[in-house]
Design an enzyme around this catalytic site. Structure first.
Site, PDB file in Angstrom:
ATOM      1  N   GLU A  20       0.936  -1.355  -0.020  1.00 18.33           N
ATOM      2  CA  GLU A  20       0.056  -0.103  -0.111  1.00 18.33           C
ATOM      3  C   GLU A  20       0.782   1.347   0.117  1.00 18.33           C
ATOM      4  O   GLU A  20       0.710   2.263  -0.432  1.00 18.33           O
ATOM      5  CB  GLU A  20      -0.857   0.103   1.221  1.00 18.33           C
ATOM      6  N   LYS A 115      23.772   1.455   2.096  1.00 20.92           N
ATOM      7  CA  LYS A 115      23.381   0.272   2.639  1.00 20.92           C
ATOM      8  C   LYS A 115      23.227   0.317   4.334  1.00 20.92           C
ATOM      9  O   LYS A 115      24.356   0.809   4.623  1.00 20.92           O
ATOM     10  CB  LYS A 115      24.041  -0.911   2.363  1.00 20.92           C
ATOM     11  N   GLY A 446      27.344  -5.025 -19.169  1.00 13.24           N
ATOM     12  CA  GLY A 446      26.598  -5.928 -19.155  1.00 13.24           C
ATOM     13  C   GLY A 446      25.082  -5.785 -19.653  1.00 13.24           C
ATOM     14  O   GLY A 446      24.870  -6.250 -20.527  1.00 13.24           O
ATOM     15  N   GLU A 498      21.638  -8.787 -21.527  1.00 15.54           N
ATOM     16  CA  GLU A 498      20.958  -9.103 -20.391  1.00 15.54           C
ATOM     17  C   GLU A 498      19.442  -8.752 -20.655  1.00 15.54           C
ATOM     18  O   GLU A 498      18.797  -8.789 -19.502  1.00 15.54           O
ATOM     19  CB  GLU A 498      21.444  -8.723 -18.962  1.00 15.54           C
ATOM     20  N   TRP A 575      21.480 -11.439  -2.092  1.00 20.70           N
ATOM     21  CA  TRP A 575      20.254 -10.635  -2.396  1.00 20.70           C
ATOM     22  C   TRP A 575      19.190 -11.831  -2.427  1.00 20.70           C
ATOM     23  O   TRP A 575      18.053 -11.619  -3.102  1.00 20.70           O
ATOM     24  CB  TRP A 575      20.723 -10.087  -4.027  1.00 20.70           C
ATOM     25  N   GLU A 619      29.085  -5.637   0.779  1.00 19.80           N
ATOM     26  CA  GLU A 619      27.771  -5.677   1.728  1.00 19.80           C
ATOM     27  C   GLU A 619      27.858  -6.446   2.632  1.00 19.80           C
ATOM     28  O   GLU A 619      27.321  -6.295   3.724  1.00 19.80           O
ATOM     29  CB  GLU A 619      26.752  -5.491   0.637  1.00 19.80           C
ATOM     30  N   HIS A 708      24.657   6.389 -12.861  1.00 19.75           N
ATOM     31  CA  HIS A 708      23.589   6.486 -11.938  1.00 19.75           C
ATOM     32  C   HIS A 708      22.772   7.990 -11.922  1.00 19.75           C
ATOM     33  O   HIS A 708      21.995   8.110 -11.553  1.00 19.75           O
ATOM     34  CB  HIS A 708      24.139   6.788 -10.758  1.00 19.75           C
TER      35      HIS A 708
HETATM   36  N1  GLN Z   1      26.076  -7.037 -15.105  1.00 25.49           N
HETATM   37  C1  GLN Z   1      25.236  -6.463 -14.582  1.00 25.49           C
HETATM   38  C2  GLN Z   1      24.600  -5.449 -15.315  1.00 25.49           C
HETATM   39  O1  GLN Z   1      25.391  -4.721 -16.068  1.00 25.49           O
HETATM   40  C3  GLN Z   1      25.725  -5.997 -13.191  1.00 25.49           C
HETATM   41  C4  GLN Z   1      25.021  -5.105 -12.435  1.00 25.49           C
HETATM   42  C5  GLN Z   1      25.565  -4.661 -10.970  1.00 25.49           C
HETATM   43  O2  GLN Z   1      26.758  -4.660 -10.731  1.00 25.49           O
HETATM   44  N2  GLN Z   1      24.826  -4.395 -10.172  1.00 25.49           N
HETATM   45  O3  GLN Z   1      23.533  -4.982 -15.043  1.00 25.49           O
END
Ligand code: GLN
Ligand code: ZN
Length: 768
Positions: A20, A115, A446, A498, A575, A619, A708
């Site tokens: 929610e 984190k 990737g 990917e 994860w 992490e 980012h």
């Molecule tokens: N190979 C992944 C990508 O390019 C690596 C992502 C990551 O490091 N979180 O999305």
């Protein structure tokens, strides 16, 4: 004096059974609802959560109910409380300010996100300098308390404690080099004192201050320094004339080192996390003045508790002579999903098993309530529940798939030879000869942008609307486009993009034995973002190849090398929800072996470069320094199990998502990857001298484009980063790549940025 309630949890999931909060936030951000509507939805969720907790057995009237709700983040809530707003947000107020801090707005970048201890939750990093305003600026905690009171609940406000808040802060832009935000502790403390008085006035009987910083060795102060500061801060706060009673918690780690300080500062209750920590030896510490809140139910895991073992622990805790003994969770339940009743698994056997074995937040509340009954009435009173838990654990241990002897044997037989490759020099020569790459080879990490169309195709395939053949054709078309694009851009080492992956862990979890996906197992990662981690319940095996078809297809389209792309064991564990009946070192080796088979299949299919991503390596670093060496050993070992089976002329890459290596720098070298790509654009290659100093001498790809943000870096900007890298690293070992994968970027920015990256690299090559 009233003692702490017998049963409680340190916090409840905040996102809502049906997400929610996520829906309300996103509707508001999209401009579909007003601030009032958002706050109304949030209040309804809070009320529903309180009602649910009472239904599950917590008491409505004695501060058993934690009030840990938050619109976005519990650390941001303290920033609001203190009015500790960085100067760039001037002029904003209320919700607009709150969300600007969290998400940025037109004029200003948001606070950084990082984190929260060793969890998958991200908090907003406070920015504190000598001139940051600090005063009592927000009455939200009091308002929430009063609202709940109005609904008929006496709640216990939960607030990140002053030591943890400041220990997690970074110095703001104006602060002098090396400034320590903890210098502002006196003013922060004064605000907390005001808050205590206001809560007392409102009728609160208990508050909870969370102080996980006191159990971490990974902060800029030692845990003993922080315990000293906590002692003086809480001694002062305890001296506030009119105040509710105070519980201080030490979740996520071993609170024993802080216990003497906390037991002598005048607070009424202290919590210890027994999932990660231990009880003190009887007689070593006088606890007669405090209530001991035993974090006995593990709120990090999703497994049903071993009640017999927990009851024995509580019996021991009784011997410590605390004023009273209370049962709680190890930490807030915010890191686990709401309720196993919301799940169904297609396989009837797995469905029955997992329903018996799992405990999500609601089930854990039940366990706490049961144990509290045991403390109050004697454990005989809960004998049936203890027996049931023992029986289920026994059944779990022998259920099919939980222990697979052939896998245990294979892990047991692993030795140094499975983890060692030929010397780097020999490999580098063989790879140079095979790959014949230009100086400063260019590549990406990737993923390519994930378009809505691709997401739709994946979803339609998962639902069975899109046939296997049509899905394959759709993904192959995407791969062909991405390969053609990279050739046109002039990149040297290509990727398949990917497109078939929803998520870099879930994709593998769905294809490996031993994992189960959930339908509603959402946990908050930050703000409105909630992934659904997979459950790792059994021994891990790879029934068939997972990535080879896609990689081989991509490679068939081009003469340039295409990288095979895998996720490493530590990241898969970090994860997911890992099992608790086998050490993580062994789990990591099982995953390592499954990946090793995949790596060998990729090699056999003609893939010359294979990348194994380990973005979670840092992490998962334990909070306790004593555990670092062991963790780093097994995490590195599992990576090497995955990657060391290949020939010398097959090139292994890895990717890490951060640039602060500090405590793990030796481990990164020990991975022995031929090429390591890291984040470096924002910090302007700061990490390179550090790496050189640590003797790191393999290939390295420091990111030259900060992915980012949607900003497109210019050729000059990238060139200057390449030059900065060349000043620290010999050209022979330097790779040119972005900071991370491109799945969250749009195609337009991606094309422009990558063409600048290729252009800047050409210039740099000419200048060599
Ligand atoms: N190979 C992944 C990508 O390019 C690596 C992502 C990551 O490091 N979180 O999305
Ligand atoms: Zn990354």
């Amino acid at each position: 004096m009233t003692t702490f309630p017998a049963a409680t949890i340190l916090g409840y999931p905040r996102i809502g059974r049906n997400r929610e909060l996520k829906k309300a936030l996103e509707a508001h951000w999209a401009g579909r609802t007003s601030a009032e509507e958002l706050l109304k939805a949030e209040a309804e969720l809070r009320q529903a959560n309180l009602a649910r907790l009472v239904e599950l057995g917590l008491r409505a009237q004695d501060a058993s109910l934690p009030e840990n709700s938050s619109l976005y983040d519990q650390v941001l809530d303290v920033t609001s409380l203190l009015g500790a707003v960085p100067a760039r947000f001037e002029g904003r107020r209320g919700l607009e300010l709150h969300f600007a801090l969290a998400r940025g707005d037109q004029g200003s970048a948001p606070e950084e996100m990082t984190k929260w201890f060793d969890t998958n939750y991200h908090y907003l990093v406070p920015e504190i300098g000598p001139n940051t305003p600090i005063s009592y600026a927000d009455d939200r905690y009091v308002e929430r308390f009063l609202e709940a009171k109005n609904w008929g609940y006496l709640t216990r406000p939960v607030i990140v404690g002053p030591i943890t808040y400041l220990a997690l802060a970074k110095e703001d832009e104006q602060a002098p080099e090396g400034y320590d935000p903890l210098e502002r502790l006196p003013e922060v403390q004064a605000v907390y004192a005001t808050l205590l008085s206001r809560l007392e006035e409102a009728g609160a009987t208990w508050v909870q201050f969370d102080e996980p910083a006191l159990v971490s060795d990974n902060l800029s102060h030692t845990r003993l320094e922080l315990a000293e500061l906590a002692k003086s801060a809480y001694t002062e706060l305890a001296g506030t004339s009119n105040r509710p009673r105070i519980l201080v918690t030490t979740p996520y780690g071993n609170g024993l080192s802080a216990l003497p300080a906390l037991a002598s500062c005048g607070v009424e209750a202290i919590h210890l996390d027994l999932g990660r920590g231990a009880l003190p030896e009887p007689g070593t510490l006088d606890l007669g003045g405090v209530d001991l809140v035993v974090g006995a139910i593990d709120a990090r895991s999703i497994w049903r508790a071993d009640l017999a073992q927990t009851a024995a622990l509580l019996e021991k805790a009784k011997l410590l002579g605390a004023r009273s003994l209370c049962v709680a969770t190890t930490n807030s339940l915010q890191h686990v999903p709401h309720d196993t009743a919301l799940e169904t698994w297609d396989d009837p056997e797995l469905d029955a098993n997992l329903h018996a074995w799992l405990a999500f937040a609601d089930q854990k509340v039940g366990e706490v309530v049961t144990l509290a009954k045991g403390i109050n009435e004697g454990f005989d009173a809960i004998a049936p529940q203890i027996e049931e838990s023992t029986r289920i654990l026994r059944e779990r241990a022998t259920a099919p798939g939980v222990v697979r002897p052939e896998i245990r044997e294979r892990v047991g037989a692993l030795g140094e030879s499975e983890r060692a490759r030929a010397p780097y020099g020999e490999r580098a020569a063989a790879q140079d000869a095979r790959l014949a790459l230009p100086a400063l080879p260019t590549t990406t990490i990737g993923s390519f942008p994930q378009t809505t169309d691709i997401r739709k195709a994946r979803a339609a395939h998962a639902k069975g609307i899109l046939s296997d053949a049509d899905y394959r054709a759709r993904i192959e078309r995407e791969i062909a486009e991405v390969v053609a694009l990279q050739e046109k851009l002039g990149l040297d080492v290509l990727v398949h993009g990917e497109a078939e992956r929803n998520d870099m862990v879930q994709y593998f979890a769905e294809l490996l034995d031993g994992f189960a996906a959930t339908r509603n197992g959402w946990v908050q990662s930050y703000g409105s973002r909630c992934p659904r981690p997979s459950i790792l319940w059994g021994d891990v095996a790879r029934p068939k190849a997972m990535t080879v078809d896609w990689a081989a297809f991509a490679q068939s389209l081009t003469d340039k090398p295409v990288k095979g792309m895998l996720t490493g064991p530590v990241t898969i564990i970090a994860w997911s929800f890992p099992r608790n009946d086998l050490g993580l070192a062994e789990v990591a080796d099982q995953i390592g072996l499954a990946l090793r088979d995949e790596v060998e299949d990729l090699e056999a299919a003609g893939i010359a470069i294979i990348q194994v991503d380990e973005p979670a390596l840092r992490e998962l670093l334990p909070l306790d320094a004593e555990d670092h060496a062991d963790y780093l050993r097994w995490s590195v070992d599992s990576f090497r199990v995955a990657t060391a089976g290949v020939r010398p002329d097959t090139q292994i890459h890895t990717h890490l998502c951060y640039s602060e290596f500090g405590q793990i720098i030796d481990a990164i070298a020990a991975l022995d990857a031929d090429v390591t790509s890291i984040e470096a654009a924002r910090s302007r290659m700061e990490v390179l001298p550090e790496l050189a100093e640590a003797g790191f001498d393999h290939g390295i790809g420091p990111g030259v484009w900060d992915i980012h943000s949607p900003r497109i870096p210019s050729v000059e900007e990238i060139r200057s980063l390449i030059d900065a890298a060349l000043a620290a690293i010999p050209a022979k070992r330097l790779w040119i790549n972005p900071d991370c994968g491109l799945k969250t970027r749009g195609y337009e920015e991606t094309l422009a940025s990558l063409s600048h990256l290729v252009e800047a690299t050409k210039e740099a090559r000419e200048a060599l």
